[in-house]
Design a protein around this motif. Structure first.
Motif: not given
Length: 154
Positions: A127-154
């Motif tokens: 959510p807008a205004g949520m500190p980065a540390e809180q967003a990461v903590a929520e992801a660690r606890s399973g509160g949100s699914l991170p989107l994983i991006l890889a580097p450019r394919p070779e």
């Protein structure tokens, strides 16, 4: 405004690894909205969403202590996203001029810490205004699914 942080301990199989994490907020800017909505195209697995490398990726570069991450995708991906017309993203990928740069975010980091970073870049939508540390903590606890991006394919 999108933020970039380096986080340790996001990979339970490698708790010492470092992951660059981009935090975006829907409703703040077209760039953040587009990146947040990329999750619609992710496939679920291992407590996260994976974005297919042939659709888009994260480009990273470290200059001194300044880490810059560009999130890029091909125009066809944007066709399914509301209010994300390709003409709203005039900047191009440094690696492939056909791909559009959706978002650029930078942060000062420790080069030593970044040297331990994995190849992936995680994106969290908070959510807008949520500190980065809180967003990461929520992801660690399973509160949100991170989107994983890889580097450019070779």
């Amino acid at each position: 405004m999108a933020e970039l942080v380096l986080c340790t301990g996001l990979d339970p199989d490698d708790p010492d690894s470092v992951t660059p994490v981009v935090i975006v907020a829907e409703g703040r800017a077209a760039e953040e909205d587009a990146v947040a909505r990329l999750g619609l195209y992710g496939y679920e697995g291992d407590g996260c969403l994976y974005f297919v490398q042939t659709d888009g990726w994260a480009e990273r570069r470290l200059e001194g202590g300044l880490l810059t991450v560009d999130i890029v995708a091909y125009p066809v991906v944007l066709k399914g996203l509301d209010d994300a017309a390709a003409d709203r993203f005039p900047e191009r990928s440094a690696a492939d001029p056909e791909a559009l740069r959706l978002l650029r975010v930078s942060a000062q980091v420790s080069p030593g810490t970044y040297a331990r970073a994995t190849d992936i870049t995680a994106v969290l939508t908070a959510p807008a205004g949520m500190p980065a540390e809180q967003a990461v903590a929520e992801a660690r606890s399973g509160g949100s699914l991170p989107l994983i991006l890889a580097p450019r394919p070779e």
